[in-house]
Design a protein around this motif. Structure first.
Motif, mmCIF file in Angstrom:
data_model
loop_
_atom_site.group_PDB
_atom_site.id
_atom_site.type_symbol
_atom_site.label_atom_id
_atom_site.label_comp_id
_atom_site.label_asym_id
_atom_site.label_seq_id
_atom_site.Cartn_x
_atom_site.Cartn_y
_atom_site.Cartn_z
ATOM 1 N N VAL A 102 -2.736 0.562 10.730
ATOM 2 C CA VAL A 102 -2.087 -0.652 10.656
ATOM 3 C C VAL A 102 -2.900 -1.674 10.054
ATOM 4 C CG1 VAL A 102 -1.092 -2.386 12.222
ATOM 5 C CG2 VAL A 102 -0.746 -0.085 12.906
ATOM 6 N N ALA A 103 -4.235 -1.729 10.245
ATOM 7 C CA ALA A 103 -4.971 -2.868 9.704
ATOM 8 C C ALA A 103 -4.881 -2.911 8.270
ATOM 9 C CB ALA A 103 -6.280 -2.858 10.175
ATOM 10 N N GLY A 104 -4.830 -1.485 7.692
ATOM 11 C CA GLY A 104 -4.652 -1.418 6.074
ATOM 12 C C GLY A 104 -3.306 -1.317 5.596
ATOM 13 N N ASN A 105 -2.275 -1.065 6.607
ATOM 14 C CA ASN A 105 -0.754 -1.040 6.367
ATOM 15 C C ASN A 105 -0.788 0.379 5.502
ATOM 16 O OD1 ASN A 105 2.046 -1.666 6.079
ATOM 17 N ND2 ASN A 105 1.781 -2.713 4.225
ATOM 18 N N VAL A 106 -1.284 1.222 6.050
ATOM 19 C CA VAL A 106 -1.610 2.490 5.241
ATOM 20 C C VAL A 106 0.052 3.311 5.119
ATOM 21 C CG1 VAL A 106 -2.822 4.820 4.877
ATOM 22 C CG2 VAL A 106 -3.938 2.534 5.727
ATOM 23 N N SER A 107 0.465 3.479 3.939
ATOM 24 C CA SER A 107 1.757 4.108 3.971
ATOM 25 C C SER A 107 1.691 5.104 2.601
ATOM 26 C CB SER A 107 2.858 2.938 3.533
ATOM 27 O OG SER A 107 2.596 1.788 4.484
ATOM 28 N N GLY A 108 2.377 6.306 3.148
ATOM 29 C CA GLY A 108 2.606 7.431 2.147
ATOM 30 C C GLY A 108 3.869 7.442 1.413
ATOM 31 N N PRO A 109 4.134 8.841 0.651
ATOM 32 C CA PRO A 109 5.158 8.968 -0.068
ATOM 33 C C PRO A 109 6.437 8.542 0.473
ATOM 34 C CG PRO A 109 3.597 10.646 -0.037
ATOM 35 C CD PRO A 109 3.251 9.862 0.772
ATOM 36 N N ARG A 110 6.607 8.699 1.725
ATOM 37 C CA ARG A 110 7.970 8.548 2.212
ATOM 38 C C ARG A 110 8.325 6.974 2.386
ATOM 39 N NH1 ARG A 110 7.364 11.075 6.698
ATOM 40 N NH2 ARG A 110 7.843 13.256 6.149
ATOM 41 N N ARG A 111 7.386 6.103 2.066
ATOM 42 C CA ARG A 111 7.681 4.636 2.085
ATOM 43 C C ARG A 111 8.921 4.126 1.356
ATOM 44 N NH1 ARG A 111 7.210 -0.192 -0.257
ATOM 45 N NH2 ARG A 111 6.145 -1.749 0.735
#
Length: 408
Positions: A102-111
Motif C-alpha cells: 500500500v505504501a508503494g501503491n504497488v500494482s501489476g498487469p491487471r491494473r
C-alpha cells in the motif's frame, strides 16, 4: 526498532526527534537513501478481519503478503490489483508485507482492468510524525468528504505516516484464463495491437509486449479472464480482431490445472524478471501511444532494453553494466561518479527529461546508492505541486523524521 503494537509505534515516534528509516519487509528500497534509525513494522502483523461474503479484508501493516494471498486462495478470492514482488528484480531478501504494498501503491498487469492498489483501499490506520494515531475510511466503499487519507497514504512510502492497519476490497478469482500470443511485432505495431484489444468490448485484463521474450524474439501478450465459456468466446473474438497484426496463438489455464506456461509468462511480466541481472532499471508511466516514440528517440543515442505493460502505459527501461559503460564513454555529465554509475545517472536523467516533455513520469527503481543520491529518483514535480507536497509533509510530519529525503 521493531514495535509489536500500534501503541508501541506511536510511543516510539512521539518520543524521538531523530530521523527514522521506515520499512516493512525491506523488499522495496526505492527512493533516495534514508539516513535514520531503522524502524520496521514487520511485527505489527496478522489478519484482523476477513469477510469473504463482504469481499473485505482487514490486516495489520506488517502482515506478509503471502499470508494474505493464502487466506484469499482458500476462499477463491484474490487481490485484484496483482501486486508485483520486487525481490527478483532488486535482488532483495525479506518478506513483502501488505503495508509495503500500500505504501508503494504497488500494482501489476491487471491494473488496466481493475485499477490500482489505492482503488481497493477502503481504510487505513496510521501513526503520523507527531505520534498521533489516525484512522480514516472503513470497511465499505463510499464517497468521502474532506481529506481522503486512504488515497493520500497509498504511494506516500512512509513519508506522511507509518501505516499500522489497512482495509482492502478483494474480488473473486477468475475460474479460467487465456492469453493470446502474437510474435514478431515491432514495438509500434505491438502497442497498436494492445490498444485495439483494450478498446474492444472483450474485457482484457492484461496487455504486455517484450521485444525479447522468453524465446528471444518479440512477443505480445493479451490476457482475458473469467468463466470458461466467456473466456473461450472472448479469446476467439480477440484472435479474429488481432489477425490484422498477425496470427495469434491461444494458451489457456482452466481451474486448477496448473497452467505453468501461462503462469510463468505473466509472473515474468508482473515481476519484471527479464531485468533481474540489469544494473539500472527505470519505471515509466505515460500515454501508451507515446511509449514506442520515447524508446525510439532515446535509442538514437543510448543503449538499453525495454518492456511494455499496461498496453504500453507502463514502460520499463533497463541497462546492464556494459551498456552503462558505453553510455558513460559517449556522453558527459556526473563526473564525480564512477563509470558505470555515470552511465546510469546519464540514462535516467535523459529518460526523465524526455518523459517529462511527453507528460509522463519516470522513477528510478534500481541503481546503486550513489546514483540514487545523485539524481532525482522520482519525476521532478511542477512548482505548485511540489509546494503542495511539501506542505502536506510538514502537516503530517512536523518534526520531519519520517523517511526524510526519500522522495526528494
Amino acid at each position: 526498532m521493531t514495535p509489536k503494537t500500534e501503541d508501541e509505534l506511536a510511543e516510539v515516534i512521539a518520543g524521538t526527534t531523530s530521523p527514522l528509516h521506515i520499512s516493512g519487509g525491506g523488499t522495496r528500497p526505492v527512493g533516495r537513501v534514508v539516513n535514520g534509525d531503522p524502524l520496521s513494522t514487520s511485527k505489527i502483523s496478522g489478519i484482523s478481519i476477513y469477510e469473504p461474503g463482504a469481499l473485505t479484508l482487514v490486516a495489520r501493516a506488517g502482515t506478509p503478503l503471502a499470508e494474505i494471498e493464502t487466506a484469499l486462495e482458500k476462499e477463491g478470492q484474490m487481490l485484484a490489483f496483482e501486486p508485483m514482488d520486487h525481490r527478483t528484480l532488486l535482488g532483495t531478501k525479506g518478506t513483502p508485507t501488505v503495508g509495503g504494498v500500500v505504501a508503494g501503491n504497488v500494482s501489476g498487469p491487471r491494473r488496466i482492468q481493475s485499477g490500482a492498489c489505492r482503488d481497493f483501499l477502503l481504510g487505513v490506520r496510521f501513526v503520523d510524525g507527531a505520534g498521533s494515531i489516525i484512522k480514516n475510511g472503513g470497511r465499505v466503499m463510499k464517497n468521502v468528504t474532506g481529506y481522503d487519507l486512504t488515497k493520500l497514504l497509498a504511494g506516500s512510502r512512509g513519508t506522511l505516516g507509518v501505516m499500522t492497519e489497512v482495509s482492502l476490497k478483494v474480488l473473486p478469482k477468475p475460474d479460467t484464463a487465456a492469453v493470446l500470443l502474437l510474435r514478431g511485432l515491432s514495438d509500434e505495431l505491438a502497442v497498436s495491437a494492445m490498444s485495439a484489444a483494450l478498446g474492444s468490448p472483450y474485457d482484457v485484463s492484461g496487455a504486455a509486449h517484450s521485444p525479447q521474450g522468453l524465446d528471444g524474439g518479440p512477443v505480445t501478450m493479451v490476457r482475458v479472464e473469467g468463466f470458461e465459456t466467456s473466456v473461450e468466446y472472448r479469446a476467439a473474438q480477440l484472435k479474429e480482431l488481432l489477425a490484422q497484426f498477425g496470427p495469434a496463438e491461444i494458451e489457456r489455464r482452466n481451474g486448477n490445472d496448473g497452467g505453468q506456461g501461462y503462469e510463468a509468462g505473466w509472473r515474468w511480466i508482473k515481476d519484471v524478471e527479464a531485468f533481474r541481472d540489469k544494473s539500472s532499471v527505470c519505471r515509466i508511466s505515460l500515454k501508451p501511444g507515446a511509449s514506442p516514440k520515447i524508446v525510439q528517440a532515446l535509442r538514437e543515442k543510448l543503449a538499453f532494453d525495454c518492456l511494455y505493460d499496461w498496453g504500453g502505459g507502463l514502460l520499463w527501461i533497463a541497462a546492464d553494466h556494459n551498456q552503462l559503460e558505453q553510455i558513460a564513454a559517449e556522453h558527459s555529465g556526473f563526473d564525480d561518479l564512477g563509470k558505470g554509475d555515470r552511465g546510469a545517472a546519464i540514462l535516467h536523467s535523459r529518460i526523465q527529461d524526455r518523459v517529462g516533455q511527453a507528460g509522463g513520469h519516470a522513477t528510478l527503481v534500481k541503481a546503486s546508492d550513489a546514483v540514487r543520491n545523485t539524481v532525482s529518483v522520482f519525476q521532478p514535480e511542477a512548482e505548485p505541486l511540489a509546494r503542495l507536497a511539501q506542505g502536506l509533509r510538514r502537516q503530517f510530519d512536523p518534526k520531519q523524521i519520517l523517511n526524510p529525503g526519500l522522495m526528494d
